[in-house]
Design a protein around this motif. Structure first.
Motif, mmCIF file in Angstrom:
data_model
loop_
_atom_site.group_PDB
_atom_site.id
_atom_site.type_symbol
_atom_site.label_atom_id
_atom_site.label_comp_id
_atom_site.label_asym_id
_atom_site.label_seq_id
_atom_site.Cartn_x
_atom_site.Cartn_y
_atom_site.Cartn_z
ATOM 1 N N VAL A 170 5.199 -4.229 -3.143
ATOM 2 C CA VAL A 170 5.914 -3.571 -1.468
ATOM 3 C C VAL A 170 5.195 -2.280 -0.604
ATOM 4 O O VAL A 170 5.273 -2.914 -0.071
ATOM 5 N N ILE A 171 4.948 -2.199 -1.696
ATOM 6 C CA ILE A 171 3.565 -1.271 -0.923
ATOM 7 C C ILE A 171 2.791 -1.960 0.206
ATOM 8 O O ILE A 171 2.301 -1.931 1.729
ATOM 9 N N ILE A 181 2.426 -1.793 4.026
ATOM 10 C CA ILE A 181 0.669 -1.842 4.912
ATOM 11 C C ILE A 181 0.686 -2.716 5.598
ATOM 12 O O ILE A 181 0.431 -2.915 7.202
ATOM 13 N N MET A 182 1.025 -4.018 4.936
ATOM 14 C CA MET A 182 0.775 -5.098 6.255
ATOM 15 C C MET A 182 1.093 -5.195 7.687
ATOM 16 O O MET A 182 1.278 -5.150 8.790
ATOM 17 N N LEU A 183 2.972 -5.559 7.108
ATOM 18 C CA LEU A 183 3.844 -5.232 8.465
ATOM 19 C C LEU A 183 3.430 -3.574 9.413
ATOM 20 O O LEU A 183 3.646 -4.020 10.690
ATOM 21 N N GLY A 211 -5.417 -2.837 12.848
ATOM 22 C CA GLY A 211 -5.377 -3.524 12.112
ATOM 23 C C GLY A 211 -6.035 -4.219 11.071
ATOM 24 O O GLY A 211 -5.265 -4.032 9.705
ATOM 25 N N GLN A 212 -7.449 -4.171 10.589
ATOM 26 C CA GLN A 212 -7.890 -4.765 9.762
ATOM 27 C C GLN A 212 -8.081 -4.195 9.050
ATOM 28 O O GLN A 212 -8.296 -4.431 7.706
ATOM 29 N N ALA A 235 -6.679 -2.327 3.222
ATOM 30 C CA ALA A 235 -5.327 -1.388 2.395
ATOM 31 C C ALA A 235 -4.475 -2.479 1.384
ATOM 32 O O ALA A 235 -4.278 -2.456 0.007
ATOM 33 N N GLY A 236 -3.692 -2.968 2.140
ATOM 34 C CA GLY A 236 -2.375 -3.638 1.854
ATOM 35 C C GLY A 236 -3.311 -5.149 0.602
ATOM 36 O O GLY A 236 -2.529 -5.160 0.458
ATOM 37 N N MET A 237 -4.426 -5.426 1.156
ATOM 38 C CA MET A 237 -4.538 -6.426 0.288
ATOM 39 C C MET A 237 -4.871 -6.144 -0.971
ATOM 40 O O MET A 237 -5.373 -6.283 -2.582
#
Length: 611
Positions: free
Chosen positions: A151-152, A156-158, A186-187, A192-194
């Motif tokens: 979920v985290i 972060i992605m959204l 954005g990258q 970080a999301g990945m």
């Protein structure tokens, strides 16, 4: 010693339910939000990934409008996009930069936040412990932590959509040096999301492997495991071995972005006609190797769980043993091994040597063999059977030809001589989506309809399930079949105008001498695809309503085993209690003993003692 043997694996008894006293009511938050119960976590993963899938589909609809009608304001949603995203959606139309962001995030969300969590983690969490007779996962709190990390990562992605410069724009593959040199943060959010998403997958993979090895019920030998368990077991190893290289690559690219290192930035890199101010010495191809070392096992992370679901449903609805059970198991193991030897067939255009190309061509052709064996076992299982055509079975049957189309159209991409012409065209989009969309996602729908009664104690509406199936089958093909023709005509993907500036029609109207380009017929297919996508979206509304309406108002099942199935998940209460089984089950036979001569019924549960 004998007592120790009979008490292994170490089952949790009723006296210890994750530290909760027998009489204590944990309340809503502990039951549904912060629960370590594998069934609750499976439902959490399922609903969350379906929400991400819906959002990824919405991004695709916006992109298809831009491709079909470049620069035309998007009806209904255009003004809202302009308010939320600002100048990037000026006048309600997508700018090329915003189109690139939507393309990158559509691919990332659909693969890493929707299909993989639903196919692998959601179904494994709910079904796998039940099918092996375990009371829970081996590490319940680690299981809860994996969902929280997932979920985290998704949040972060959204969030990256709302920062200055917008979300990542370098495609879902995030190739360097493009991903590092685009002037947007954005990258950074993408990377970080990945890291969180990959960590979540690794925690789940370790947990599933430990659960299958340690917590099988007495008598549940390896060759008595349902094929679904085998598929998820192999998938767990794929994730465990393939995800760490991409996580390391994400950290290195993040350092290139924020700490000015040069893991992937070469010497002499020019940006906008000027030499970039980087130390250099890095290799852009290193990123591609690390990404695709994950990327091709990732394809089977999507496919193997789908095959496991389809196997369960076909065996149940043909009322006969699945044909070639051992062939299925050995083929899944072969796919797991070979999937690590084919990654560079994505990289033929990087200038690899002939000998290396021949090696990856050969392994790519070899890995198609176990996939064909699995499909063949499914088709032979249908022969001579009295099929029950319920909604799960319809989706499972449709998976077979849809995945077959995806697999067959992948063969030309495995040869570098033909891949040179087809690489980065709409042919690639069609091939991959036939594997994932009308392929894997159809299997996931089948699994939802099949195991919904076990989750809720109620059936989903059969009529609306059939409406959902036929609408999805027709319009999935309306969307993706024309893309094969567009790709073979030379239409490149990732063009915000859908190739309009390259088309023969535009060039001829401008008075230019047309040498090549795209014909009016090929360009007109964009409109068909757009409306097909819109209707496909409408067809999902009955499914969404059916899903949530049936939770409270669906027809109650008349037994704990409404499908008359043989596997262990149907031999306990519906919905299952906290520790799954009131008494530890004992397994006496294989998973698919249907229509066995001499038995009273046409199915014999795994835990039914022999007479």
């Amino acid at each position: 010693m004998e007592k120790m043997v009979h008490t292994f694996p170490p089952y949790r008894g009723h006296e210890a339910r994750h530290g909760q006293p027998e009489h204590h009511d944990p309340g809503f938050w502990r039951t549904w939000i912060f629960s370590p119960d594998h069934k609750v976590i499976g439902i959490q993963y399922g609903l969350t990934s379906l929400c991400f899938m819906l959002f990824g589909f919405f991004l695709m609809l916006l992109m298809r409008w831009q491709i079909s009608k470049p620069g035309v304001p998007i009806p209904v949603f255009g003004p809202l996009l302009e308010k939320v995203l600002g100048q990037a959606a000026a006048n309600g139309a997508l700018s090329p930069d915003l189109y690139n962001s939507f393309g990158a995030m559509h691919g990332t969300i659909m693969v890493f936040l929707a299909v993989v969590p639903l196919a692998f983690v959601a179904f494994s969490n709910f079904v796998l412990p039940l099918q092996i007779g375990a009371p829970d996962m081996a590490f319940p709190r680690l299981n809860m932590a994996s969902y929280q990390a997932f979920v985290i990562g998704g949040v972060i992605m959204l969030t990256s959509f709302f920062i200055p410069g917008g979300a990542a724009q370098a495609g879902w593959t995030s190739y360097s040096p493009l991903a590092t040199m685009i002037p947007t943060d954005g990258q950074i959010f993408w990377l970080a999301g990945m890291v969180f998403i990959i960590t979540s997958g690794l925690l789940s993979a370790v947990n599933f492997i430990a659960t299958v090895i340690q917590l099988r019920a007495p008598g549940m030998t390896w060759m008595r495991l349902p094929f679904f368990v085998w598929a998820q077991f192999v998938t767990s190893f794929l994730i465990l071995l393939a995800f760490p290289p991409l996580e390391a690559a994400a950290v290195m690219q993040l350092m290139d972005k924020v700490a000015h290192t040069s893991f992937f930035l070469p010497t002499g890199l020019a940006v906008g006609g000027q030499l970039a101010n980087v130390s250099g010495g890095g290799s852009p191809l290193l990123w591609q190797h690390l990404f695709w070392f994950l990327g091709h096992p990732e394809v089977y992370v999507l496919i193997l769980p789908a095959m496991g679901i389809v196997c369960e449903i076909i065996a149940n609805n043909t009322r006969k043993p699945i044909w070639g059970y051992k062939s299925l198991v050995y083929s899944a193991l072969a796919i797991g091994f070979l999937s690590f030897l084919v990654w560079a067939h994505h990289m033929y255009l990087t200038g690899m040597g002939t000998k290396v190309a021949v090696f990856f061509q050969t392994t790519t052709m070899i890995i198609s063999i176990p996939s064909v064996i699995i499909l063949t076992c499914f088709f032979i299982s249908l022969w001579g059977s009295s099929i029950r055509f319920n909604t799960p079975m319809l989706f499972a049957l449709a998976f077979l030809p849809m995945f077959g189309i995806g697999g067959l159209t992948g063969l030309p991409l495995g040869f570098n001589i033909s891949d040179v012409h087809l690489h980065d065209t709409y042919y690639i989009i069609a091939h991959f989506h036939y594997v994932v969309a009308p392929g894997t996602i159809f299997a996931l729908f089948a699994g939802i309809y099949y195991w919904f009664p076990k989750m809720t104690g109620r059936m989903m509406n059969e009529f609306w399930g059939r409406v959902h199936f036929w609408g999805s089958l027709i319009f999935m093909n309306v969307i993706f079949m024309p893309m094969f023709a567009q790709g073979m005509a030379g239409m490149l993907r990732r063009m915000a105008d859908g190739g309009a500036n390259y088309s023969a029609a535009v060039n001829s109207r401008a008075g230019a001498d047309v040498i090549g380009g795209l014909s009016n017929n090929i360009m007109a297919l964009h409109t068909w695809i757009l409306w097909g996508a819109c209707v496909l979206g409408l067809v999902q509304i009955p499914f969404i309503i059916n899903l949530f309406w049936s939770i409270k108002h669906g027809k109650k099942v008349d037994s704990d085993n409404p499908w008359d199935a043989t596997t262990l998940e149907w031999q306990t209460a519906t919905p299952p209690p906290h520790t799954n089984f009131p008494v530890t089950p004992r397994v006496y036979r294989g998973p698919y003993e249907y229509s066995v001569p001499g038995h009273d019924r046409d199915f014999t549960p795994q835990n039914e003692p022999p007479k």
